[in-house]
Scaffold this active site. Sequence first.
Site, PDB file in Angstrom:
ATOM      1  CB  SER A 188      -4.621  -8.595   1.214  1.00  0.00           C
ATOM      2  OG  SER A 188      -3.714  -7.648   0.706  1.00  0.00           O
ATOM      3  CG  LEU A 217       6.716   0.132  12.813  1.00  0.00           C
ATOM      4  CD1 LEU A 217       5.651  -0.892  12.439  1.00  0.00           C
ATOM      5  CD2 LEU A 217       6.135   1.542  12.761  1.00  0.00           C
ATOM      6  N   PRO A 262      -9.146   0.035   5.491  1.00  0.00           N
ATOM      7  CG  PRO A 262      -7.225   0.030   4.161  1.00  0.00           C
ATOM      8  CD  PRO A 262      -7.689   0.252   5.571  1.00  0.00           C
ATOM      9  CB  ILE A 297      -0.951  -0.012   1.221  1.00  0.00           C
ATOM     10  CG1 ILE A 297      -1.929  -1.181   1.100  1.00  0.00           C
ATOM     11  CG2 ILE A 297      -1.702   1.317   1.342  1.00  0.00           C
ATOM     12  CD1 ILE A 297      -2.848  -1.373   2.304  1.00  0.00           C
ATOM     13  CB  ALA A 298       3.959   2.156   1.854  1.00  0.00           C
ATOM     14  CE  LYS A 356      -3.721  -1.936  10.866  1.00  0.00           C
ATOM     15  NZ  LYS A 356      -2.523  -1.122  10.523  1.00  0.00           N
ATOM     16  CE1 TYR A 402      -2.616  -6.538  10.181  1.00  0.00           C
ATOM     17  CE2 TYR A 402      -4.861  -7.243   9.714  1.00  0.00           C
ATOM     18  CZ  TYR A 402      -3.814  -6.368   9.503  1.00  0.00           C
ATOM     19  OH  TYR A 402      -3.965  -5.313   8.632  1.00  0.00           O
ATOM     20  NE  ARG A 423      10.812  -4.404   9.221  1.00  0.00           N
ATOM     21  CZ  ARG A 423      10.206  -5.427   9.780  1.00  0.00           C
ATOM     22  NH1 ARG A 423      10.596  -5.875  10.943  1.00  0.00           N
ATOM     23  NH2 ARG A 423       9.211  -6.021   9.159  1.00  0.00           N
TER      24      ARG A 423
HETATM   25  P1  NAP Z   1       2.974  -5.092   3.473  1.00  0.00           P
HETATM   26  O1  NAP Z   1       3.236  -5.025   2.030  1.00  0.00           O
HETATM   27  O2  NAP Z   1       3.347  -6.345   4.206  1.00  0.00           O
HETATM   28  O3  NAP Z   1       3.635  -3.832   4.172  1.00  0.00           O
HETATM   29  C1  NAP Z   1       3.874  -3.786   5.548  1.00  0.00           C
HETATM   30  C2  NAP Z   1       4.924  -2.717   5.780  1.00  0.00           C
HETATM   31  O4  NAP Z   1       5.131  -2.565   7.181  1.00  0.00           O
HETATM   32  C3  NAP Z   1       6.290  -3.086   5.164  1.00  0.00           C
HETATM   33  O5  NAP Z   1       6.853  -1.937   4.616  1.00  0.00           O
HETATM   34  C4  NAP Z   1       7.073  -3.557   6.379  1.00  0.00           C
HETATM   35  O6  NAP Z   1       8.471  -3.394   6.253  1.00  0.00           O
HETATM   36  C5  NAP Z   1       6.531  -2.601   7.416  1.00  0.00           C
HETATM   37  N1  NAP Z   1       6.837  -3.084   8.758  1.00  0.00           N
HETATM   38  C6  NAP Z   1       6.414  -4.215   9.359  1.00  0.00           C
HETATM   39  N2  NAP Z   1       6.968  -4.318  10.586  1.00  0.00           N
HETATM   40  C7  NAP Z   1       7.758  -3.223  10.744  1.00  0.00           C
HETATM   41  C8  NAP Z   1       8.605  -2.747  11.789  1.00  0.00           C
HETATM   42  N3  NAP Z   1       8.761  -3.418  12.929  1.00  0.00           N
HETATM   43  N4  NAP Z   1       9.251  -1.571  11.601  1.00  0.00           N
HETATM   44  C9  NAP Z   1       9.122  -0.881  10.446  1.00  0.00           C
HETATM   45  N5  NAP Z   1       8.351  -1.290   9.417  1.00  0.00           N
HETATM   46  C10 NAP Z   1       7.683  -2.438   9.575  1.00  0.00           C
HETATM   47  O7  NAP Z   1       1.428  -4.899   3.778  1.00  0.00           O
HETATM   48  P2  NAP Z   1       0.363  -3.847   3.218  1.00  0.00           P
HETATM   49  O8  NAP Z   1      -0.780  -4.625   2.721  1.00  0.00           O
HETATM   50  O9  NAP Z   1       0.986  -2.839   2.330  1.00  0.00           O
HETATM   51  O10 NAP Z   1      -0.094  -3.169   4.594  1.00  0.00           O
HETATM   52  C11 NAP Z   1       0.204  -1.822   4.891  1.00  0.00           C
HETATM   53  C12 NAP Z   1      -0.736  -1.322   5.947  1.00  0.00           C
HETATM   54  O11 NAP Z   1      -2.079  -1.490   5.528  1.00  0.00           O
HETATM   55  C13 NAP Z   1      -0.629  -2.035   7.303  1.00  0.00           C
HETATM   56  O12 NAP Z   1      -0.809  -1.067   8.310  1.00  0.00           O
HETATM   57  C14 NAP Z   1      -1.811  -2.985   7.276  1.00  0.00           C
HETATM   58  O13 NAP Z   1      -2.252  -3.319   8.577  1.00  0.00           O
HETATM   59  C15 NAP Z   1      -2.830  -2.127   6.543  1.00  0.00           C
HETATM   60  N6  NAP Z   1      -3.928  -2.875   5.923  1.00  0.00           N
HETATM   61  C16 NAP Z   1      -3.663  -3.786   4.943  1.00  0.00           C
HETATM   62  C17 NAP Z   1      -4.724  -4.483   4.372  1.00  0.00           C
HETATM   63  C18 NAP Z   1      -4.509  -5.506   3.288  1.00  0.00           C
HETATM   64  O14 NAP Z   1      -5.465  -6.209   2.945  1.00  0.00           O
HETATM   65  N7  NAP Z   1      -3.311  -5.608   2.704  1.00  0.00           N
HETATM   66  C19 NAP Z   1      -6.037  -4.243   4.813  1.00  0.00           C
HETATM   67  C20 NAP Z   1      -6.254  -3.299   5.812  1.00  0.00           C
HETATM   68  C21 NAP Z   1      -5.198  -2.609   6.355  1.00  0.00           C
HETATM   69  P3  NAP Z   1       9.420  -4.587   5.698  1.00  0.00           P
HETATM   70  O15 NAP Z   1       9.319  -4.536   4.201  1.00  0.00           O
HETATM   71  O16 NAP Z   1      10.760  -4.231   6.236  1.00  0.00           O
HETATM   72  O17 NAP Z   1       8.865  -5.860   6.278  1.00  0.00           O
END
Ligand code: NAP
Length: 339
Positions: A200, A63, A185, A13-14, A160, A156, A33
Amino acid sequence: MSLVLVTGGSGFIAAHCILQLLAAGHEVRTTVRNLAREADVRAMLKAGGAEPGPRLSFVAADLMADDGWAEAARGCDYALHVASPIPPGVPKDENELIVPARDGALRLLRAARDAGVKRVVLTSSFAAIGYGHKVRQKPFDETDWTRLDGDDLSPYTKSKAIAERAAWDFIAREGGALELATVNPVGVLGPVLGPDYSASIMIVKGLMDGAMPGCPKLGFGLVDVRDVADLHLRAMTDPAAKGERFLAISGDVVWMRDVALLLKARMGKAAAKVPTRQLPNWLVFIAALRMPEVKVLLPELGKEKHATGEKAMRLLGWKPRPWEQSAVDTAESLIALEA
Ligand code: NAP
């Protein structure tokens, strides 16, 4: 144009948020990180059509530690706090997710307040809205909060809900002039930019790989990553978003089998392994005996949690695309990446 901090630039997402911020003319600073991941992030952005050069900068921050957050927030107008652990499996200890989610959000908020950032948009989740409730027909919306004493919460989900609560409490108690908005989301699909797949994406990847003999009776909401990123940008600057939560969903409940049937119909030979048989619940219960990642799904079997994204559409003019397009685009991007 503004300088915007995006936390966790290596994430699905980022990376899409960064693409849209750059396209809108902003400069972006992102945290990872480990700075060794800069090349991966730039490669993801290139896959999404952007080569920002010096308009994108990197700061190392975890984090779980204080280092780097003040430097990351310095001089920023806005921050999108997207980073949070979202693992495919279930950790032995729920604190592996709860502590970084909650304490990381507080670290970011403290740094943002001290740096004079105008507004933080926190990527929360439907996980902070729709769990721990009795089965009901009324769609979930932003007035609902996950009840932490419910029996359907995973580590998880808890992480959240706890992190978002902690963020609002911080703003009320000691936020000063800092503003907060959240985007919540449901399951996020859409074009994958790199090989480090978000959990996801496994909805589509698992089906395409034929990883399961059939489809469990699981219903969920879906939304496109490009629309989630778009909602972050709207929530970042629209005055109407100050202090508000926004549930991000396209349409309503989708069943796992609906996704399988769509892929079968739209992806031709590439969907040869996609199973379309409905798995009876008893079979899923048996699989859960040996697989913790299946066990966490059991409370969701057969449940229909309706939800609405009407508030984001009404207040911010948000227009999510149909989930079918997101599922097909996910599958096509996976095929392109794995070719
Ligand atoms: P993702 O691709 O797994 O991204 C997670 C990010 O968090 C990665 O950049 C990861 O860094 C970072 N992270 C995890 N632990 C960390 C730590 N200790 N310190 C610093 N960074 C850390 O997942 P995403 O789907 O993009 O999710 C992003 C956000 O959206 C999250 O807050 C998630 O809860 C929220 N969200 C996602 C969904 C979904 O369906 N995907 C739905 C609702 C909400 P690394 O690359 O170093 O691991």
